[in-house]
Design a protein around this motif. Sequence first.
Motif: not given
Lengths: 513, 513
Positions: A105-120, A395-408
């Motif tokens: 029952x807990x609300x879930x607002x999804x904030x997704x990100x994408x690292x298509x091939x990180x497990x590879x 695609x690969x994951x790793x580190x984030x460099x951008x300005x959007x994640x903190x705003x998200x």
Amino acid sequence: MDQVEKWGMFEICCKGKTEGNPYRDYTITAVFEGEKERVRVNGFYDGNGIYRARFMPSYEGVYSYRMEGDYSDIVTEGYFKVVTPSAENHGPVIADGTRLRYQNGKPCHIFGTTCYAWVHQSEQIQEQTLSTLQENAFNKLRFCFFPKYYEFNTKEPVTYPFEKGNGEGLDTKLVEREKEVRTVFPGMKDDGQEYGFDYTRFNVEHFQRFDKRISQLLNMGIEADLILMHPYDRWGNNEMDRESCLQYLKYVTARYSAYRNVWWSLANEYDLIKTKDLEDWEIYGITVSENDPYHHLLSIHNAVQNYDFSKQWITHCSLQRTDFYKTTEDTDIFIEKYNKPVVWDEVCYEGNIGIGWGNITGQELVRRFWEASMRGGYCGHGETFLAPDDILWWSHGGKLKGESPSRIKFLSEIMKDVPGGYLSKGNGMFDEVVGCAGEHTGKGHATCYDYSIHYLGICQPAYRMVFLPEDADYEVELIDTWGMTVTPLGKMRGVNRIKMPEKQYMALKIKKV
Amino acid sequence: MDQVEKWGMFEICCKGKTEGNPYRDYTITAVFEGEKERVRVNGFYDGNGIYRARFMPSYEGVYSYRMEGDYSDIVTEGYFKVVTPSAENHGPVIADGTRLRYQNGKPCHIFGTTCYAWVHQSEQIQEQTLSTLQENAFNKLRFCFFPKYYEFNTKEPVTYPFEKGNGEGLDTKLVEREKEVRTVFPGMKDDGQEYGFDYTRFNVEHFQRFDKRISQLLNMGIEADLILMHPYDRWGNNEMDRESCLQYLKYVTARYSAYRNVWWSLANEYDLIKTKDLEDWEIYGITVSENDPYHHLLSIHNAVQNYDFSKQWITHCSLQRTDFYKTTEDTDIFIEKYNKPVVWDEVCYEGNIGIGWGNITGQELVRRFWEASMRGGYCGHGETFLAPDDILWWSHGGKLKGESPSRIKFLSEIMKDVPGGYLSKGNGMFDEVVGCAGEHTGKGHATCYDYSIHYLGICQPAYRMVFLPEDADYEVELIDTWGMTVTPLGKMRGVNRIKMPEKQYMALKIKKV
């Protein structure tokens, strides 16, 4: 007696036959029975003579289990106890009308990100990805099971999903067709990687590595949006015939369904996979749905042509922008059309690569998140900044460099404060998008609600007229969605001229006292 | 013999009767005849017993004229000579398919701006407006003949278009309907200005002031986009009955048609004028068209609902954005739909006022100009920055404060360099808008032309792949549309990876050598 949390995973493990092709040749089923449910699941062969069956209980109490099939002459059975879930375990995410929420029952607002091939990628990069996720607010990760061949993705994966075979049975016409498809990615070369995997024999090391990563995400409270097929292939995975595809999908669902954080994405950019047609996708979608006893969230993601999300097996829209200028501004249109949750999985990425889906600003990406959130939908992040080591988050994951994640992250905090955790699109002026919760209380131009957020996007007003009813007080706050500040403006009623900072990306939160 | 330039104005002026209502009661016609044309025009009463008839010749040579009617018992006739136009006189702007050009064939890329009520302001502000226009690249000015009542526009005009009458004959129901309409502008008050003009008697001082201003614009090479009706009224002008409207439109066309720089905008936001319906607009539009011997550009501008621009009397689309997120991106859609020039007269203004049509950034406004220009259309400017004296360019004129005008000037220089002066939308990648001139020379992904500009809008790539044919050289230039620089990148052919500055609002110009 073994114990497991409600919505945790209980696994049966036993020895069995190894003759022939154990991935294909034997039946393996298990039944789990408690006071309130009886669930029958498929088991799977995990190599080295080991068979497993996994179960996610939905109720507390004592359960019996019984695993059997022609994989073994012995029936494995017993009891285990399902206990109260821990504080961070809210169950799987489910579609509740047009919103997402956790099973508890807990609300879930999804904030997704994408690292298509990180497990590879290498172990080191995978660990770095998890560590980056730990620091951010993303609660869904979208990634591919099959390795990826694409611009910036030309290295071999750590493991392959199938055992290397003799290449017999491959339809060479399909191979040629698939090679043609690669020309949609201009400038890429085919370096001649050999085809020839045996699609009837799984490489369990590959699957085990996904077990581990999905489980780690689960413990971090992150949904694993697992992409089962995609067009970025040079290993022949898209030339699998229908029988092999079905075997693969049944194996995957048998193996991963019991992870409460799993979402199924039948395909990424399905419409770029020219070796499959709509009939294939329908059969595959229904197969996943029917073979997942818990009916996890399941969708299919497009490049150019949205799939028909009204299909019964599809739980939510998984959208890519199909108009270069308007993306999440159409969220409420899709909500109305399909009456299902609307998840924008690709809205262009913050970055600086050469093509438009991968070089928008952080401001623009965050604006798209706000548009989606105010309109009752969910937006996904991705990042494509050029790097000397060619490690791009998208695609690969790793580190984030951008300005959007903190705003998200800031937006995720705002959404946590919303009554019910969900906004739907309300009425407003033509130049604002109003996300509202609760009753409409306005008259005439007083388009206000018990709780509403008025997002002004690219506008940069020096003041804003706010029309409230005369008979009640409203607490007003100024939200700087980019500056990440919330400024209380006090209580108001009636007609108000609010001083604004002449900057873009502002919002007003208006809450009835 | 009197001399006048081709496309200049020749005026006949004579005395006549003053009994009754000379604006209404007498016929006044004049015929102008040269070797290649014979034009019959309506004359008009200009007060103080003076009658005039005006003519714009389209050919050189000797013309005769003859003015007569029951306004006088005397026929006025004679001869004049039409001489070669001066260097800055290219004739009126005409619609040539979907593009605009001057009558003499010179390409005309229109960069409009809007000062709705500038002629209703003090002399000092009007002079300041002209001086500001002199410094900028705008070559069309959009303004209203009737005074304007609206937010920031609550002062009385310098002159009224009609003589003050006794108010008889006004339909009070229409007055009430019109008052209701004002509620669409929330927060505005009706300060009780009296109604009661005599719509059958014109205030010639008002018309003479427009003579002067239109003429000055003509001499500056600026088109006068004259708005004949609009909804921002508290003087009762929208309650005129049909007969009075027709008298007004015939008088206006008789008076101003001979200015070569006149464009007719039948109405601004016609759909907000609730006292008129589509039948009215059709009759009024046809009246203007039939009474203008030169068939100057004529359109009608909407608020929410575009007019049906396929009507024969409409020469071009005069658009306002009807989608808050997409405006000039739809230029080519309108071109295809109507096969007429597409002029965006309102795409939101650079500024900081409280409402979304008046508070976008300079960057966003300039981006909309580029989108329109690359797609074969024309975009209009406006500016709404708050000012202590409440003088906002968009309505009053005065001085410009924004960052967009210099960039629009820069764009106008770019457009002057285009072969034929006109770009139409070409093929390109999904993330660019390509304006092209000349032949398509590309194969496969090499979407290039003899001459093309590839505009990248909000994208901020660090590099850009450009695919050119292998068999020819192309000169490539990087255009920073905001920074206003053009950087030659040399000659290229084949596949090229071009380094880009990681900033928004870049374009690549690619020209076949």
